[in-house]
Design an enzyme around this catalytic site. Sequence first.
Site, PDB file in Angstrom:
ATOM      1  N   GLU A   1      -1.116  -3.148   8.178  1.00  0.00           N
ATOM      2  CA  GLU A   1      -0.946  -4.489   7.645  1.00  0.00           C
ATOM      3  C   GLU A   1       0.398  -4.620   6.936  1.00  0.00           C
ATOM      4  OE1 GLU A   1      -3.075  -4.750   3.603  1.00  0.00           O
ATOM      5  OE2 GLU A   1      -4.208  -3.438   4.903  1.00  0.00           O
TER       6      GLU A   1
ATOM      7  N   CYS B   1       5.667  -6.773   1.950  1.00  0.00           N
ATOM      8  CA  CYS B   1       4.934  -5.588   1.490  1.00  0.00           C
ATOM      9  C   CYS B   1       4.601  -4.774   2.740  1.00  0.00           C
ATOM     10  CB  CYS B   1       3.677  -6.078   0.774  1.00  0.00           C
ATOM     11  SG  CYS B   1       2.579  -4.765   0.286  1.00  0.00           S
TER      12      CYS B   1
ATOM     13  N   CYS C   1      -4.477   6.457   4.498  1.00  0.00           N
ATOM     14  CA  CYS C   1      -3.833   7.186   3.407  1.00  0.00           C
ATOM     15  C   CYS C   1      -4.697   8.391   3.052  1.00  0.00           C
ATOM     16  CB  CYS C   1      -3.669   6.279   2.183  1.00  0.00           C
ATOM     17  SG  CYS C   1      -2.855   7.084   0.786  1.00  0.00           S
TER      18      CYS C   1
ATOM     19  N   CYS D   1      -7.724   7.260  -3.385  1.00  0.00           N
ATOM     20  CA  CYS D   1      -8.040   6.642  -4.686  1.00  0.00           C
ATOM     21  C   CYS D   1      -9.359   5.875  -4.551  1.00  0.00           C
ATOM     22  CB  CYS D   1      -6.915   5.691  -5.098  1.00  0.00           C
ATOM     23  SG  CYS D   1      -5.324   6.530  -5.204  1.00  0.00           S
TER      24      CYS D   1
ATOM     25  N   CYS E   1      -9.412   1.933  -3.986  1.00  0.00           N
ATOM     26  CA  CYS E   1      -8.538   1.382  -2.939  1.00  0.00           C
ATOM     27  C   CYS E   1      -9.223   1.428  -1.582  1.00  0.00           C
ATOM     28  CB  CYS E   1      -7.236   2.179  -2.908  1.00  0.00           C
ATOM     29  SG  CYS E   1      -6.161   1.746  -1.520  1.00  0.00           S
TER      30      CYS E   1
ATOM     31  N   CYS F   1      -4.276  -4.490  -0.886  1.00  0.00           N
ATOM     32  CA  CYS F   1      -4.057  -3.211  -0.208  1.00  0.00           C
ATOM     33  C   CYS F   1      -5.252  -2.783   0.658  1.00  0.00           C
ATOM     34  CB  CYS F   1      -3.817  -2.179  -1.299  1.00  0.00           C
ATOM     35  SG  CYS F   1      -3.529  -0.521  -0.760  1.00  0.00           S
TER      36      CYS F   1
HETATM   37  N1  SAH Z   1       0.200   4.499  -2.114  1.00  0.00           N
HETATM   38  C1  SAH Z   1       1.135   3.881  -2.953  1.00  0.00           C
HETATM   39  C2  SAH Z   1       1.616   2.550  -2.450  1.00  0.00           C
HETATM   40  C3  SAH Z   1       0.599   1.668  -1.790  1.00  0.00           C
HETATM   41  S1  SAH Z   1      -0.675   1.017  -2.799  1.00  0.00           S
HETATM   42  C4  SAH Z   1       0.580   3.750  -4.361  1.00  0.00           C
HETATM   43  O1  SAH Z   1      -0.589   3.968  -4.557  1.00  0.00           O
HETATM   44  O2  SAH Z   1       1.369   3.465  -5.254  1.00  0.00           O
HETATM   45  C5  SAH Z   1       0.156  -0.281  -3.641  1.00  0.00           C
HETATM   46  C6  SAH Z   1      -0.504  -0.738  -4.918  1.00  0.00           C
HETATM   47  O3  SAH Z   1      -1.726  -1.458  -4.655  1.00  0.00           O
HETATM   48  C7  SAH Z   1      -0.873   0.429  -5.809  1.00  0.00           C
HETATM   49  O4  SAH Z   1      -0.437   0.263  -7.125  1.00  0.00           O
HETATM   50  C8  SAH Z   1      -2.354   0.427  -5.687  1.00  0.00           C
HETATM   51  O5  SAH Z   1      -2.912   1.065  -6.764  1.00  0.00           O
HETATM   52  C9  SAH Z   1      -2.693  -1.052  -5.571  1.00  0.00           C
HETATM   53  N2  SAH Z   1      -4.071  -1.322  -5.150  1.00  0.00           N
HETATM   54  C10 SAH Z   1      -4.833  -0.643  -4.282  1.00  0.00           C
HETATM   55  N3  SAH Z   1      -6.083  -1.166  -4.212  1.00  0.00           N
HETATM   56  C11 SAH Z   1      -6.109  -2.216  -5.068  1.00  0.00           C
HETATM   57  C12 SAH Z   1      -7.119  -3.166  -5.465  1.00  0.00           C
HETATM   58  N4  SAH Z   1      -8.325  -3.162  -4.933  1.00  0.00           N
HETATM   59  N5  SAH Z   1      -6.772  -4.082  -6.393  1.00  0.00           N
HETATM   60  C13 SAH Z   1      -5.529  -4.136  -6.916  1.00  0.00           C
HETATM   61  N6  SAH Z   1      -4.552  -3.280  -6.575  1.00  0.00           N
HETATM   62  C14 SAH Z   1      -4.838  -2.323  -5.673  1.00  0.00           C
HETATM   63 FE1  SF4 Z   2      -3.290   5.633  -0.975  1.00  0.00          FE
HETATM   64 FE2  SF4 Z   2      -4.470   3.397  -1.820  1.00  0.00          FE
HETATM   65 FE3  SF4 Z   2      -4.177   5.477  -3.488  1.00  0.00          FE
HETATM   66 FE4  SF4 Z   2      -2.012   4.067  -2.726  1.00  0.00          FE
HETATM   67  S1  SF4 Z   2      -3.719   3.302  -3.925  1.00  0.00           S
HETATM   68  S2  SF4 Z   2      -2.233   6.307  -2.824  1.00  0.00           S
HETATM   69  S3  SF4 Z   2      -2.607   3.528  -0.607  1.00  0.00           S
HETATM   70  S4  SF4 Z   2      -5.422   5.468  -1.622  1.00  0.00           S
END
Ligand code: SAH
Ligand code: SF4
Length: 371
Positions: A107, A120, A127, A131, A134, A353
């Site tokens: 995406e 973005c 990934c 996390c 996420c 994300c």
């Molecule tokens: N992997 C990298 C970059 C991609 S994620 C990272 O984690 O920094 C980009 C941002 O989106 C990150 O700060 C992540 O924590 C956030 N993100 C992921 N899931 C989310 C959610 N459900 N609500 C808000 N932000 C989210």
């Molecule tokens: Fe990966 Fe999502 Fe964690 Fe970013 S926030 S490192 S995309 S699992």
Amino acid sequence: MKKQGFWALSLVEMKNKLPSLFSFPMDELGEYFVEKGFPKFAAKQIFNWLYQNWEHDPENWSNVSKKVKEHLKENMTIDLPKVVWHGLSKDGTRKFLIGMHDGRTVETVAIAARDRLTLCISSQVGCAIGCTFCHTGTMGLTRHLDASEIVGQFVAVTKWLHENVSLDTRLSNIVYMGQGEPLHNFENVKKATQIFLEQNGLGLGQRKVTLSTSGLVPQIEKLWDFPPVNIAISLHAAHNDIRTELMPINKAYDLDRLFAAIRSIPLKAHRHITYEYILIDNYNDRQEDIDGLISLLNKKESKVNIIPFNEYPGSDFKRPSDKKIKWFQDALMKAGLICTIRATKGDDILAACGQLKSMEDKLNLWHGEEV
Ligand code: SAH
Ligand code: SF4
């Protein structure tokens, strides 16, 4: 069985896939030409066609020699990823599902705000970091994207906007905040970033590109060998116990190790570090979290960006009330930290994300045909 795109390659074809012209930074392309007995300046001419004139048919590259074109025809591809789905949010955010040559999709989101149009972009399919908050993290890693697939998102979306919105549309900023952990895919992301910054190509300024990382310490320590773009660290917690619950990477690289690595980033070039902090209701939004952030962060060199948790079906976490979010921000600002709240964009098209990608099968969006 999952449907494949009509341009999806067989395994034999994939093995023999030629390198893409979109995966070369200009200097590397120049060196390649010299090695093959062609003039170095052909790289500059081609960068101009690809990234400034948006002309991707070599037949129309009037100033490039026939021999160079013939060589490229036999040894490289100039295929681009395809826009296979597009959604427009009420607030103007556009979400694109981009199909790669093997039928995989990622995406890419275009967000309009003030005088900017920020793209973005994704750096991986899925990934590996996992996390817990996420959606992408729940998918696991399928594969890295190569540099041409990262740059290709920018080029494919620009072409789509030219064809469907206006020929004047210009993406002005890039954030690596789509799917994937960009530093896990260091070399490809580095090449793509060099292409984004190249004066004779897309010519984006260093301050227009932001790389966001979950905190891969060994790769943060290698940032001296990366173009000096803005760096954002996904912090999300000021205490190890909470951070480990949210981000398993904190077990390998805890806050002490993370901040030791951050101190090694050549700050003169980067100016400041942005800390992303997802605010989750009744979880990391307490007074002790505020106190923790204040003692962790250097006020001169840090900016905090609060991201109210973006809820999605199946997640246990909730977004705090607007009042709570404001209270959290005010407390950090009173302590002298620069602190912004990220506006939630594209809610109605699941622009957070990982959300569209994982809805893909359910919605059966991807039929392998360009839209
Ligand atoms: N992997 C990298 C970059 C991609 S994620 C990272 O984690 O920094 C980009 C941002 O989106 C990150 O700060 C992540 O924590 C956030 N993100 C992921 N899931 C989310 C959610 N459900 N609500 C808000 N932000 C989210
Ligand atoms: Fe990966 Fe999502 Fe964690 Fe970013 S926030 S490192 S995309 S699992």
